[in-house]
Structure formats: C-alpha cells, structure tokens
Design an enzyme around this catalytic site. Structure first.
Site, PDB file in Angstrom:
ATOM      1  CG  ASN A 225      -5.351  -2.162  -1.375  1.00  0.00           C
ATOM      2  OD1 ASN A 225      -5.644  -1.088  -0.736  1.00  0.00           O
ATOM      3  ND2 ASN A 225      -4.331  -1.993  -2.513  1.00  0.00           N
TER       4      ASN A 225
ATOM      5  CG  HIS B 206      -0.371  -0.774  -3.568  1.00  0.00           C
ATOM      6  ND1 HIS B 206      -0.559  -0.117  -4.811  1.00  0.00           N
ATOM      7  CD2 HIS B 206      -1.072  -1.904  -3.628  1.00  0.00           C
ATOM      8  CE1 HIS B 206      -1.271  -0.850  -5.328  1.00  0.00           C
ATOM      9  NE2 HIS B 206      -1.921  -2.001  -4.838  1.00  0.00           N
TER      10      HIS B 206
ATOM     11  CE  LYS C 182      -6.216  -1.198  -5.858  1.00  0.00           C
ATOM     12  NZ  LYS C 182      -5.759  -1.154  -7.208  1.00  0.00           N
TER      13      LYS C 182
ATOM     14  CD  GLU D 223      -3.119   1.496  -6.872  1.00  0.00           C
ATOM     15  OE1 GLU D 223      -3.945   1.821  -5.793  1.00  0.00           O
ATOM     16  OE2 GLU D 223      -3.727   0.431  -7.806  1.00  0.00           O
TER      17      GLU D 223
ATOM     18  CD  GLU E 229      -0.015  -5.982  -5.449  1.00  0.00           C
ATOM     19  OE1 GLU E 229      -1.034  -6.615  -5.131  1.00  0.00           O
ATOM     20  OE2 GLU E 229       0.070  -4.665  -5.118  1.00  0.00           O
TER      21      GLU E 229
ATOM     22  N   GLY F 162      -5.446  -4.000 -11.478  1.00  0.00           N
ATOM     23  CA  GLY F 162      -6.701  -3.080 -11.788  1.00  0.00           C
ATOM     24  C   GLY F 162      -6.820  -3.274 -13.464  1.00  0.00           C
TER      25      GLY F 162
ATOM     26  CB  SER G 154      -6.296  -8.803 -12.432  1.00  0.00           C
ATOM     27  OG  SER G 154      -6.229  -7.674 -12.912  1.00  0.00           O
TER      28      SER G 154
HETATM   29  C1  PEP Z   1      -3.842  -4.087  -5.483  1.00  0.00           C
HETATM   30  O1  PEP Z   1      -4.794  -3.343  -5.377  1.00  0.00           O
HETATM   31  O2  PEP Z   1      -3.090  -4.245  -4.880  1.00  0.00           O
HETATM   32  C2  PEP Z   1      -4.455  -5.040  -6.844  1.00  0.00           C
HETATM   33  C3  PEP Z   1      -3.765  -6.292  -6.798  1.00  0.00           C
HETATM   34  O3  PEP Z   1      -5.485  -4.580  -7.363  1.00  0.00           O
HETATM   35  P1  PEP Z   1      -6.525  -5.620  -8.245  1.00  0.00           P
HETATM   36  O4  PEP Z   1      -6.846  -7.205  -7.634  1.00  0.00           O
HETATM   37  O5  PEP Z   1      -7.856  -4.835  -8.305  1.00  0.00           O
HETATM   38  O6  PEP Z   1      -5.714  -5.908  -9.612  1.00  0.00           O
END
Ligand code: PEP
Length: 249
Positions: free
Chosen positions: A9, A95, A11, A97, A167, A173, A213
């Site tokens: 992803n 997601h 972003k 976000e 997630e 992040g 992460s």
């Molecule tokens: C994500 O964007 O869904 C995500 C898990 O980001 P990160 O791997 O940076 O934590």
C-alpha cells in the site's frame, strides 16, 4: 492451500517517475517468485503507468480506495469501473486511515465491497482495533462487529475470493508490530467467525493478511502462523529492497 499474498500500500507516496522506478526494480527481483501473489497499490495518478509497466508480469495492481456508486456528480471521486478501466484487479476497502480521517463506517465499507465485486474487482477489506480497544480487552469484540457489519451479504463465490486484512491500528506506521501470537489469535478468530457466516469452505479459502509494521526482519515469524496468509505493507513496500525481501520471505 491458500496462495500467500504480499500487498504493498503506497499510500500518498510516489510520483509517476518514482512509481515506475520502484516497479522496474520489483520486476527484476520478483518476476520469478513462485507460489506468491504480489499486489501493488499505487496512488490513483500512477495506476495506469504502473499497469503498463507491469504488463506481461504476474504482479497485480490495485487501488487504495474507490466510491461506492458507479457514476455521478461526486466531485473528486473515482468509480469502481474507472479502476477496472485503468487496469486494476484489486481495491483496498476500509483502510484504517480511511476510517479515521475520512469517516468511513462499516456500512460504507459493506457498500463499497459489494460495488467492487459488482465491477469485477477483488476487494481487500481492512479491519483492526485501536490501542484503547486492545488495552480494554475489546479487540475480538471490535473485529467481530467490523466483520459482521462490513463483510455481510456476500455470495458463496465472493466469500471465497475476498481478501481480508487484519491491521491493528496501533501497529500501522508505528514500528510496533503485533507479536505473531497476538496476530494469530485474531486471524484464527476471524476465520472461525467467517466459517459461521459463510461456511467452512469459504473460511478455508479466504485469505487473511496481516498489516502493521511488517518488515523483512519480522515477516518470517508472522508467516509461520497457520492463519496468516500474507501481508498488507505500507512503509516497507516503498523500497525495492525491503519489498523484494518481503515477497521472498
Ligand atoms: C498499511 O498501510 O496498511 C500499513 C500496514 O502500513 P505500515 O506497514 O507502514 O505499518
């Protein structure tokens, strides 16, 4: 039985030239990877260029969001068929976000998921608890509501095709990954819940990705868990080296 999927992803990162540079590296490094499904989700502007660059490879391209309607006066929005037209096979839905900054609810997630299927896209529906919910011992209750409301009403075939991404919001992040045991507990619960909703065949077929992460140094332990079928990766999907290592875990 389930083909592992590694999904990036991107972003709101990568201009078109930057996206193409990343894709050229990935093409070189992961074109020969067997028994893995690889998906990249660039920003909207870069989708068509990335699709063209990946033509003839097995790497798939998805979008990060879409509108639930097929067309209309929705300034600034992108419809499911526009994504298909641009060459997408998948789309991320809900997601954290999107939920946190753009007010997306389970009801909207459900509408978008169905619209994605109707257009011929595979939705990757994201669920996850925030830190306060985990600390209050409410993780499984929160995930259950998100799945029951967000992922209801699928046909038997759609239920097998869907991809779910667990997630934990506190891990996205932040550099704080869920431990393999914490992730596995939730993944196993999601699969059991899904069996109750759609039957055992669908529950055995559906892929449940872990996100939060995921990095080259923790991917192997996460992927050893029986109910973790892949990763949805933000930060580590933005660099050729780290995403290559994740795909080849
Ligand atoms: C994500 O964007 O869904 C995500 C898990 O980001 P990160 O791997 O940076 O934590």
């Amino acid at each position: 039985m389930r083909t592992p999927m590694m999904a990036g992803n991107w972003k709101m990162y990568k201009t078109i030239p930057e996206a193409l540079a990343l894709v050229e590296g990935l093409k070189k490094n992961v074109a020969d990877v067997k028994n893995r499904e690889v998906l990249v989700c660039p920003p909207f502007c870069a989708i068509a260029s990335v699709v063209a660059a990946l033509k003839g490879t097995a790497i798939k391209v998805g979008a990060q969001n879409m509108h639930a309607e097929t067309k209309g006066a929705f300034t600034g929005e992108i419809s499911p068929s526009m994504l298909v037209d641009a060459g997408c096979s998948h789309v991320l839905i809900g997601h954290s976000e999107r939920r946190q900054y753009f007010g997306e609810t389970d009801e909207l997630v459900n509408k978008k998921m169905k619209a994605a299927f109707a257009a011929g896209l595979v939705p990757v529906v994201c669920v996850g608890e925030i830190l306060a919910e985990r600390e209050a011992g409410k993780t499984l209750a929160v995930i259950t509501v998100q799945i029951k409301n967000g992922i209801s009403g699928l046909t038997a075939e759609q239920a097998k095709t869907l991809v779910i991404a667990y997630e934990p919001v506190w891990a996205i992040g932040t550099g704080k990954t869920a431990t393999p045991a914490q992730a596995e507990e939730v993944h196993a619960s999601i699969r059991a819940l899904y069996a109750g909703m759609y039957g055992n065949d669908a529950a055995q077929a559906v892929r449940i990705l872990y996100g939060g992460s995921v990095k080259p140094d923790n991917v192997a332990d996460l992927m050893k868990q029986p109910n973790i079928d892949g990763g949805l990766v933000g930060g580590a999907s933005l660099e050729i080296d780290s995403f290559t290592k994740l795909v080849a875990y």
